[in-house]
Motif scaffolding. Structure first.
Motif, mmCIF file in Angstrom:
data_model
loop_
_atom_site.group_PDB
_atom_site.id
_atom_site.type_symbol
_atom_site.label_atom_id
_atom_site.label_comp_id
_atom_site.label_asym_id
_atom_site.label_seq_id
_atom_site.Cartn_x
_atom_site.Cartn_y
_atom_site.Cartn_z
ATOM 1 N N GLU A 33 -1.668 5.771 -20.804
ATOM 2 C CA GLU A 33 -2.172 4.686 -19.970
ATOM 3 C C GLU A 33 -3.497 4.986 -19.099
ATOM 4 O OE1 GLU A 33 -0.916 3.247 -15.485
ATOM 5 O OE2 GLU A 33 0.899 3.140 -16.980
ATOM 6 N N ILE A 34 -4.468 4.164 -19.196
ATOM 7 C CA ILE A 34 -5.567 4.320 -18.489
ATOM 8 C C ILE A 34 -5.438 3.361 -17.341
ATOM 9 C CG2 ILE A 34 -8.242 4.021 -18.410
ATOM 10 C CD1 ILE A 34 -8.152 4.610 -21.245
ATOM 11 N N PHE A 35 -5.749 3.711 -15.912
ATOM 12 C CA PHE A 35 -5.699 2.910 -14.927
ATOM 13 C C PHE A 35 -6.743 3.005 -14.010
ATOM 14 C CE2 PHE A 35 -3.810 6.713 -13.744
ATOM 15 C CZ PHE A 35 -4.282 6.963 -12.453
ATOM 16 N N ILE A 36 -6.991 1.840 -13.058
ATOM 17 C CA ILE A 36 -7.462 2.014 -11.990
ATOM 18 C C ILE A 36 -6.602 1.433 -10.571
ATOM 19 C CG2 ILE A 36 -8.804 -0.376 -12.038
ATOM 20 C CD1 ILE A 36 -11.346 0.721 -10.676
ATOM 21 N N THR A 37 -6.761 2.106 -9.649
ATOM 22 C CA THR A 37 -6.131 1.866 -8.662
ATOM 23 C C THR A 37 -6.941 0.698 -7.500
ATOM 24 O OG1 THR A 37 -5.183 4.260 -8.410
ATOM 25 C CG2 THR A 37 -5.135 2.911 -6.088
ATOM 26 N N ILE A 38 -6.338 -0.276 -6.966
ATOM 27 C CA ILE A 38 -7.095 -1.346 -6.521
ATOM 28 C C ILE A 38 -6.506 -1.486 -5.015
ATOM 29 C CG2 ILE A 38 -7.844 -2.490 -8.565
ATOM 30 C CD1 ILE A 38 -5.637 -4.500 -8.228
ATOM 31 N N THR A 39 -5.443 -0.891 -4.813
ATOM 32 C CA THR A 39 -4.930 -0.646 -3.405
ATOM 33 C C THR A 39 -4.103 0.392 -3.127
ATOM 34 O OG1 THR A 39 -3.187 -2.113 -3.565
ATOM 35 C CG2 THR A 39 -5.389 -3.361 -2.792
ATOM 36 N N GLY A 40 -4.038 0.758 -2.004
ATOM 37 C CA GLY A 40 -2.853 1.783 -1.543
ATOM 38 C C GLY A 40 -3.393 3.215 -1.654
ATOM 39 N N ARG A 48 4.917 19.804 -14.270
ATOM 40 C CA ARG A 48 4.359 20.946 -14.281
ATOM 41 C C ARG A 48 3.968 21.413 -12.848
ATOM 42 N NH1 ARG A 48 1.344 20.774 -19.859
ATOM 43 N NH2 ARG A 48 3.051 20.523 -21.247
ATOM 44 N N GLY A 49 4.017 20.801 -11.643
ATOM 45 C CA GLY A 49 3.750 20.949 -10.637
ATOM 46 C C GLY A 49 2.418 20.473 -10.271
ATOM 47 N N ARG A 50 1.474 20.002 -11.054
ATOM 48 C CA ARG A 50 0.065 19.339 -10.755
ATOM 49 C C ARG A 50 0.131 18.328 -10.145
ATOM 50 N NH1 ARG A 50 -4.267 16.723 -13.944
ATOM 51 N NH2 ARG A 50 -5.930 17.083 -12.379
ATOM 52 N N GLU A 51 -0.509 18.103 -8.905
ATOM 53 C CA GLU A 51 -0.390 17.056 -7.880
ATOM 54 C C GLU A 51 -1.868 16.417 -7.979
ATOM 55 O OE1 GLU A 51 0.132 16.090 -3.307
ATOM 56 O OE2 GLU A 51 2.071 17.028 -4.243
ATOM 57 N N ILE A 52 -1.805 14.775 -7.794
ATOM 58 C CA ILE A 52 -3.029 14.273 -7.707
ATOM 59 C C ILE A 52 -2.703 12.977 -6.776
ATOM 60 C CG2 ILE A 52 -4.104 14.768 -9.894
ATOM 61 C CD1 ILE A 52 -2.993 12.029 -11.009
ATOM 62 N N THR A 53 -3.741 12.747 -5.964
ATOM 63 C CA THR A 53 -3.967 11.766 -5.167
ATOM 64 C C THR A 53 -4.566 10.467 -5.506
ATOM 65 O OG1 THR A 53 -3.777 13.208 -3.169
ATOM 66 C CG2 THR A 53 -4.368 10.928 -2.709
ATOM 67 N N LEU A 54 -4.254 9.395 -5.737
ATOM 68 C CA LEU A 54 -4.525 8.004 -6.033
ATOM 69 C C LEU A 54 -4.841 7.220 -4.862
ATOM 70 C CD1 LEU A 54 -2.493 7.108 -8.947
ATOM 71 C CD2 LEU A 54 -4.287 8.775 -9.082
ATOM 72 N N GLU A 55 -6.071 6.723 -4.668
ATOM 73 C CA GLU A 55 -6.598 5.720 -3.738
ATOM 74 C C GLU A 55 -7.459 4.640 -4.190
ATOM 75 O OE1 GLU A 55 -7.476 8.343 -0.712
ATOM 76 O OE2 GLU A 55 -9.111 9.302 -1.823
ATOM 77 N N LEU A 56 -7.979 3.812 -3.532
ATOM 78 C CA LEU A 56 -8.799 2.819 -3.853
ATOM 79 C C LEU A 56 -9.886 3.337 -4.753
ATOM 80 C CD1 LEU A 56 -9.976 -0.031 -3.833
ATOM 81 C CD2 LEU A 56 -11.289 0.544 -1.765
ATOM 82 N N GLY A 57 -10.073 2.854 -6.059
ATOM 83 C CA GLY A 57 -11.293 3.106 -6.876
ATOM 84 C C GLY A 57 -10.721 4.218 -7.896
ATOM 85 N N THR A 58 -9.518 4.962 -7.606
ATOM 86 C CA THR A 58 -9.321 5.883 -8.549
ATOM 87 C C THR A 58 -9.086 5.632 -10.168
ATOM 88 O OG1 THR A 58 -8.040 7.519 -6.964
ATOM 89 C CG2 THR A 58 -7.506 7.994 -8.909
ATOM 90 N N ILE A 59 -9.698 6.147 -10.809
ATOM 91 C CA ILE A 59 -9.490 5.971 -12.440
ATOM 92 C C ILE A 59 -8.802 7.189 -12.949
ATOM 93 C CG2 ILE A 59 -10.693 5.385 -14.444
ATOM 94 C CD1 ILE A 59 -13.023 4.285 -12.753
ATOM 95 N N GLY A 60 -7.795 6.750 -13.734
ATOM 96 C CA GLY A 60 -7.273 8.066 -14.496
ATOM 97 C C GLY A 60 -6.418 7.689 -15.706
#
Length: 84
Positions: A33-40, A48-60
């Motif tokens: 999946e490709i996504f963009i965060t629009i709120t929150g 595997r323990g890797r952590e990412i933070t998603l917030e307004l405008g994050t594309i992943g």
């Protein structure tokens, strides 16, 4: 905790939609999946323990088969695209 998903369009193998998640924690096994965060705001931890933070405008990109834990600290909404 509540979640909601809505596929808004399908064209061949491609699907587009929106996903919402209220405050709380959930787990998922991802499809590619490709996504963009629009709120929150949310912390996503992969198995595997890797952590990412998603917030307004994050594309992943979420790789197919990834096992994730979503800890939502501000109600989340994202728009996504997947290929079947």
């Amino acid at each position: 905790m509540t979640t909601g998903i809505a596929a808004t369009d399908t064209e061949g193998d491609m699907e587009v939609g929106a996903w919402e998640h209220s405050l709380g924690t959930s787990t998922d096994t991802e499809v590619e999946e490709i996504f963009i965060t629009i709120t929150g705001r949310v912390n996503v931890t992969c198995e595997r323990g890797r952590e990412i933070t998603l917030e307004l405008g994050t594309i992943g990109l979420l790789p197919s088969g990834a096992k994730t834990t979503w800890t939502v600290t501000q109600p989340l909404r994202k728009v996504w695209v997947t290929l079947a």
